[in-house]
Scaffold this motif. Structure first.
Motif, PDB file in Angstrom:
ATOM      1  N   LEU A   1       0.823  -1.208   0.000  1.00  0.00           N
ATOM      2  CA  LEU A   1       0.000   0.000   0.000  1.00  0.00           C
ATOM      3  C   LEU A   1       0.854   1.253   0.000  1.00  0.00           C
ATOM      4  N   GLU A   2       0.384   2.259  -0.725  1.00  0.00           N
ATOM      5  CA  GLU A   2       1.081   3.543  -0.752  1.00  0.00           C
ATOM      6  C   GLU A   2       0.700   4.325   0.506  1.00  0.00           C
ATOM      7  N   PHE A   3       1.733   4.657   1.273  1.00  0.00           N
ATOM      8  CA  PHE A   3       1.516   5.341   2.539  1.00  0.00           C
ATOM      9  C   PHE A   3       0.797   6.673   2.309  1.00  0.00           C
ATOM     10  N   TYR A   4      -0.142   7.036   3.158  1.00  0.00           N
ATOM     11  CA  TYR A   4      -0.994   8.230   3.159  1.00  0.00           C
ATOM     12  C   TYR A   4      -2.069   8.209   2.073  1.00  0.00           C
ATOM     13  N   ARG A   5      -1.894   7.488   0.997  1.00  0.00           N
ATOM     14  CA  ARG A   5      -2.871   7.507  -0.074  1.00  0.00           C
ATOM     15  C   ARG A   5      -3.801   6.294  -0.041  1.00  0.00           C
ATOM     16  N   GLU A   6      -3.282   5.136   0.322  1.00  0.00           N
ATOM     17  CA  GLU A   6      -4.064   3.911   0.286  1.00  0.00           C
ATOM     18  C   GLU A   6      -4.226   3.258   1.659  1.00  0.00           C
ATOM     19  N   SER A   7      -3.879   3.962   2.696  1.00  0.00           N
ATOM     20  CA  SER A   7      -3.919   3.335   4.012  1.00  0.00           C
ATOM     21  C   SER A   7      -4.528   4.256   5.056  1.00  0.00           C
ATOM     22  N   ALA A   8      -5.100   3.632   6.078  1.00  0.00           N
ATOM     23  CA  ALA A   8      -5.671   4.372   7.203  1.00  0.00           C
ATOM     24  C   ALA A   8      -5.667   3.453   8.417  1.00  0.00           C
ATOM     25  N   GLU A   9      -5.693   4.063   9.579  1.00  0.00           N
ATOM     26  CA  GLU A   9      -5.819   3.328  10.833  1.00  0.00           C
ATOM     27  C   GLU A   9      -7.182   3.632  11.434  1.00  0.00           C
ATOM     28  N   ILE A  10      -7.707   2.693  12.197  1.00  0.00           N
ATOM     29  CA  ILE A  10      -8.942   2.930  12.931  1.00  0.00           C
ATOM     30  C   ILE A  10      -8.580   3.629  14.232  1.00  0.00           C
ATOM     31  N   ALA A  11      -9.068   4.852  14.394  1.00  0.00           N
ATOM     32  CA  ALA A  11      -8.821   5.605  15.627  1.00  0.00           C
ATOM     33  C   ALA A  11      -9.950   5.401  16.627  1.00  0.00           C
ATOM     34  N   ARG A  12     -11.172   5.265  16.148  1.00  0.00           N
ATOM     35  CA  ARG A  12     -12.322   5.016  17.007  1.00  0.00           C
ATOM     36  C   ARG A  12     -13.317   4.119  16.253  1.00  0.00           C
ATOM     37  N   LEU A  13     -13.844   3.145  16.959  1.00  0.00           N
ATOM     38  CA  LEU A  13     -14.970   2.340  16.500  1.00  0.00           C
ATOM     39  C   LEU A  13     -15.926   2.310  17.671  1.00  0.00           C
ATOM     40  N   VAL A  14     -17.065   2.964  17.520  1.00  0.00           N
ATOM     41  CA  VAL A  14     -17.979   3.169  18.638  1.00  0.00           C
ATOM     42  C   VAL A  14     -19.390   2.802  18.193  1.00  0.00           C
ATOM     43  N   LEU A  15     -20.053   1.967  18.999  1.00  0.00           N
ATOM     44  CA  LEU A  15     -21.433   1.589  18.732  1.00  0.00           C
ATOM     45  C   LEU A  15     -22.290   1.927  19.939  1.00  0.00           C
ATOM     46  N   SER A  16     -23.497   2.383  19.686  1.00  0.00           N
ATOM     47  CA  SER A  16     -24.412   2.637  20.803  1.00  0.00           C
ATOM     48  C   SER A  16     -24.952   1.312  21.317  1.00  0.00           C
ATOM     49  N   ALA A  17     -25.556   1.345  22.480  1.00  0.00           N
ATOM     50  CA  ALA A  17     -26.100   0.135  23.099  1.00  0.00           C
ATOM     51  C   ALA A  17     -27.239  -0.472  22.283  1.00  0.00           C
ATOM     52  N   SER A  18     -27.835   0.289  21.385  1.00  0.00           N
ATOM     53  CA  SER A  18     -28.945  -0.237  20.587  1.00  0.00           C
ATOM     54  C   SER A  18     -28.487  -1.209  19.508  1.00  0.00           C
ATOM     55  N   VAL A  19     -27.205  -1.212  19.170  1.00  0.00           N
ATOM     56  CA  VAL A  19     -26.681  -2.120  18.148  1.00  0.00           C
ATOM     57  C   VAL A  19     -26.427  -3.475  18.811  1.00  0.00           C
ATOM     58  N   PRO A  20     -26.925  -4.564  18.215  1.00  0.00           N
ATOM     59  CA  PRO A  20     -26.712  -5.881  18.821  1.00  0.00           C
ATOM     60  C   PRO A  20     -25.236  -6.147  19.108  1.00  0.00           C
ATOM     61  N   SER A  21     -25.009  -7.022  20.087  1.00  0.00           N
ATOM     62  CA  SER A  21     -23.656  -7.212  20.610  1.00  0.00           C
ATOM     63  C   SER A  21     -22.660  -7.730  19.584  1.00  0.00           C
ATOM     64  N   ASP A  22     -23.098  -8.318  18.491  1.00  0.00           N
ATOM     65  CA  ASP A  22     -22.163  -8.784  17.476  1.00  0.00           C
ATOM     66  C   ASP A  22     -22.052  -7.800  16.306  1.00  0.00           C
ATOM     67  N   GLY A  23     -22.527  -6.587  16.476  1.00  0.00           N
ATOM     68  CA  GLY A  23     -22.549  -5.599  15.401  1.00  0.00           C
ATOM     69  C   GLY A  23     -21.202  -5.150  14.897  1.00  0.00           C
TER      70      GLY A  23
END
Length: 133
Positions: A107-129
Motif C-alpha cells: 500500500l502507498e503510505f498516506y494515499r491507500e492506508s488508514a488506521e482505525i482511531a475510534r470504533l464506537v457503537l451505541s447500546a442499541s446495536v446488537p452485541s455482534d454488530g
C-alpha cells in the motif's frame, strides 16, 4: 466501543459509564443499517457520548456513521440524513509507514492506508454488530 471478555460479555459505554451485554443477544442484520460519511462535529459528539475515551483524534479524520434505518428517531438522538446515528468509525492517517510493513507493504503510505482511531457503537446495536462482515 466494545471490549470482549472470556465470559461472553461485551462492554459498551455512555457518558463514561460502562454497561455489559451478553453476546447471545446477537442478531445484527446488516440490511437494517446504512453507512455514510458524517460531519466531523456530529461524529465528535457521538464519540464523546458513547466512548470511554471521549477525546477526539488529532490526525486527519474520516468519520463514517452507522445509521439505523428501522428505528424511530428519539428525542436527544444524533441523526444524519434523518436517521438515528448508532455508530461511528473514525479513520486517521498512520503516523509512520512502519505500520504497513507487516501486513500491507504494497500500500502507498498516506494515499491507500488508514488506521482505525475510534470504533464506537451505541447500546442499541446488537452485541455482534462490530464483528459482522
Amino acid at each position: 466501543m466494545q471490549v470482549g471478555n472470556s465470559r461472553g460479555f461485551t462492554q459498551r459505554w455512555r457518558y463514561g459509564t460502562p454497561t455489559w451485554r451478553h453476546v447471545s443477544e446477537g442478531g445484527f442484520r446488516a440490511q437494517r443499517y446504512a453507512v455514510t460519511a458524517v460531519p466531523k462535529a456530529t461524529a465528535k459528539a457521538f464519540v464523546q457520548r458513547h466512548h470511554f475515551l471521549s477525546g477526539w483524534p488529532a490526525d486527519l479524520q474520516r468519520p463514517y456513521g452507522l445509521l439505523d434505518q428501522e428505528a424511530p428517531l428519539g428525542a436527544g438522538d444524533l441523526a444524519v440524513e434523518g436517521l438515528p446515528l448508532v455508530g461511528i468509525l473514525v479513520l486517521v492517517q498512520p503516523h509512520e509507514p512502519r505500520v504497513l510493513e507487516g501486513g500491507f507493504p504494497h500500500l502507498e503510505f498516506y494515499r491507500e492506508s488508514a488506521e482505525i482511531a475510534r470504533l464506537v457503537l451505541s447500546a442499541s446495536v446488537p452485541s455482534d454488530g462490530d464483528s459482522e462482515q
